[in-house]
Every structure is written in structure tokens, then in C-alpha cells.
Design an enzyme around this catalytic site. Structure first.
Site, PDB file in Angstrom:
ATOM      1  N   GLY A  35       0.820  -1.207   0.000  1.00  0.00           N
ATOM      2  CA  GLY A  35       0.000   0.000   0.000  1.00  0.00           C
ATOM      3  C   GLY A  35       0.851   1.253   0.000  1.00  0.00           C
ATOM      4  N   GLY A  91       0.033  -1.162   6.178  1.00  0.00           N
ATOM      5  CA  GLY A  91      -1.059  -0.195   6.265  1.00  0.00           C
ATOM      6  C   GLY A  91      -2.351  -0.889   6.676  1.00  0.00           C
ATOM      7  CB  ALA A  92      -4.989  -0.758   8.538  1.00  0.00           C
ATOM      8  CD  GLU A 112      -1.674  -6.445   3.016  1.00  0.00           C
ATOM      9  OE1 GLU A 112      -1.232  -5.465   2.418  1.00  0.00           O
ATOM     10  OE2 GLU A 112      -2.869  -6.536   3.367  1.00  0.00           O
ATOM     11  CE  LYS A 130      -5.974   4.294   5.216  1.00  0.00           C
ATOM     12  NZ  LYS A 130      -4.638   3.920   4.752  1.00  0.00           N
TER      13      LYS A 130
HETATM   14  C1  5RP Z   1      -3.495  -3.817   0.984  1.00  0.00           C
HETATM   15  C2  5RP Z   1      -3.805  -3.220   2.298  1.00  0.00           C
HETATM   16  C3  5RP Z   1      -3.276  -1.841   2.546  1.00  0.00           C
HETATM   17  O1  5RP Z   1      -2.329  -1.916   3.557  1.00  0.00           O
HETATM   18  C4  5RP Z   1      -4.401  -0.927   2.930  1.00  0.00           C
HETATM   19  O2  5RP Z   1      -5.351  -0.944   1.885  1.00  0.00           O
HETATM   20  C5  5RP Z   1      -3.911   0.505   3.167  1.00  0.00           C
HETATM   21  O3  5RP Z   1      -3.396   1.045   1.993  1.00  0.00           O
HETATM   22  P1  5RP Z   1      -2.830   2.521   1.936  1.00  0.00           P
HETATM   23  O4  5RP Z   1      -1.642   2.568   2.832  1.00  0.00           O
HETATM   24  O5  5RP Z   1      -2.472   2.734   0.468  1.00  0.00           O
HETATM   25  O6  5RP Z   1      -3.911   3.472   2.375  1.00  0.00           O
HETATM   26  O7  5RP Z   1      -4.426  -3.785   3.153  1.00  0.00           O
HETATM   27  O8  5RP Z   1      -4.157  -5.030   0.814  1.00  0.00           O
END
Ligand code: 5RP
Length: 232
Positions: A35, A91-92, A112, A130
């Protein structure tokens, strides 16, 4: 859910991502998530390798992170060679007060989860948007294509609203790095994430769902470059 097509810099993500790289120590085996936020971490780890002679190996969770890590000069290994990792950083899409998280906006949550569960410590990097009292974004669910209909029906029976994730620059569904489909399923406010996680795991054909219950700490980046670190 995160706009995966965003290309502009995010100071919040950058602050969180770069700070998290400082949690990595010499000799660590590091799980590298997927991400835009953890991309900052991977690049900063590459800088530390070059400029501080940091000695680490990484295990990636996607082709995307593999490319970023190679470009950054982070040495990579596999879980077959290095089954136990010191730390995993990722990330999440959302996390709640009890350190439950939803992941899989980039369709990488199966790898992940495997990588984060292989680590002694799992750290989420995030922007403030988030953080939520209760989980409420749609849960990404990786599904064997053969099982799509059964899984869709089962999710509706659980009270969900399943939607097969469509690809952006390909006709038809997203295909994950593992060759599967992703169903995004909204459940409204998820009061009991562990119970829902158990129900989702029981559906035949579900490869992995995006509810994570193993988060140890969250690094939240702020627009001024500072971070807030919340430990479980
Ligand atoms: C990928 C994920 C990412 O970590 C999540 O979507 C967060 O992405 P970003 O840091 O671009 O906001 O779970 O499968």
C-alpha cells in the site's frame, strides 16, 4: 476505502511510514506490507540500508512491494528461508479502539496476514482518517473463483452486502497475486469483529478475510510530520 489510484503525496502517510522504519533494528527480519503508506517505510528502510549500513532482510506481501523493495535496495528473503520475522509493518483500511483492523484494499490481505502472523510484532501505519470507534468499512474477502456463488450466498445469509471487486484496467474481476477473486462485503457497524472473523473463516472457498486481530501497535501520522504511536 482508500482510493488506490491516488498518486499525490500524503504528509500523514509519509510521517507514519517513515517513523515506522525507525522501529526496525540491525539484524531484523521485516515483514513488508502493501500500500501507499508502507511504501514510505520500505523506501526509508532502503535509505537506512544505504546510508546507515542497516543490515536487514525483508519478506514482501505483494508484487507491488517486491518492486518497491528491490528499487529501494532492501534485501529480500522468503518465509521458507526465514519463517520467523522480528517485526511486520503494514497499512490498514480501518482500525478500531480495540486494535482490530480491516485490510485488503489492495487485495493483498492473505499474504499480509500470513506475514504479519509470522512476526513477533505487527505495527500498522496509518493516516488519522482510518481510526474509528467501530469497524465499518466493507471487509475484503479473497475467494477461490470456483466458490464465488456459494460465498456470495453465505455472506448474504450472514447479513452482508457482497460485491465482487471489479478490476480498474481489465474487464471483469480483480485477480489477486494468488490467482483468486476478491469480494468486498459491507456488514454495517461490526460490533464483534472476532465473531464475524470466525464465521467468515468457516465458509468453504474463502481463502482469507481482511479482519486482522493481531495488531500490536498503530503509528498515526499527522500533517505536520509528527506521529502518535498507540500501543496495545
Ligand atoms: C493492501 C492493504 C493496505 O495496507 C491498505 O489498503 C492501506 O493502503 P494505503 O496505505 O495505500 O492506504 O491492506 O491489501
Amino acid at each position: 476505502m482508500t482510493d488506490r489510484n491516488q498518486t499525490k503525496e500524503s504528509p500523514e502517510k509519509k510521517a507514519a511510514g517513515i517513523y515506522a522504519a525507525s522501529l526496525v533494528k540491525d539484524g531484523d527480519a521485516v515483514g513488508l506490507g502493501t500500500g501507499s503508506t508502507v511504501a514510505y517505510t520500505i523506501k526509508e528502510l532502503g535509505r537506512r540500508v544505504r546510508e546507515e549500513n542497516l543490515n536487514i532482510v525483508g519478506v514482501v506481501t505483494s508484487y507491488q512491494s517486491e518492486a518497491i523493495a528491490i528499487e529501494a535496495g532492501v534485501q529480500l528473503t522468503t518465509l521458507a528461508q526465514t519463517p520467523r520475522l522480528t517485526i511486520a509493518i503494514d497499512g490498514a483500511d480501518q482500525f478500531d479502539e480495540k486494535f482490530f483492523a480491516i485490510k485488503g484494499g489492495g487485495a493483498a490481505h492473505t499474504r499480509e496476514k500470513i506475514v504479519s502472523m509470522s512476526a513477533d510484532r505487527f505495527v500498522i501505519v496509518s493516516d488519522p482518517g482510518k481510526q474509528s470507534k467501530t469497524l465499518s468499512v466493507a471487509v475484503p474477502i479473497e475467494v477461490m473463483p470456483f466458490a464465488k456463488e456459494l460465498v456470495m450466498t453465505s455472506l448474504k445469509e450472514l447479513g452482508g452486502e457482497p460485491v465482487l471487486r471489479a478490476a480498474a484496467k481489465k474487464d471483469g474481476p480483480v485477480i489477486t497475486d494468488n490467482g483468486n477473486f476478491v469480494i468486498d462485503c459491507a456488514f454495517g457497524e461490526i460490533e464483534y469483529p472476532a465473531d464475524l472473523a470466525a464465521e467468515l473463516s468457516q465458509i468453504p472457498g474463502v481463502v482469507e478475510h481482511g479482519i486482522f486481530m493481531n495488531v500490536d501497535a498503530v503509528v498515526i501520522g499527522k500533517a505536520d510530520g509528527s506521529v502518535e504511536v498507540i500501543e496495545k
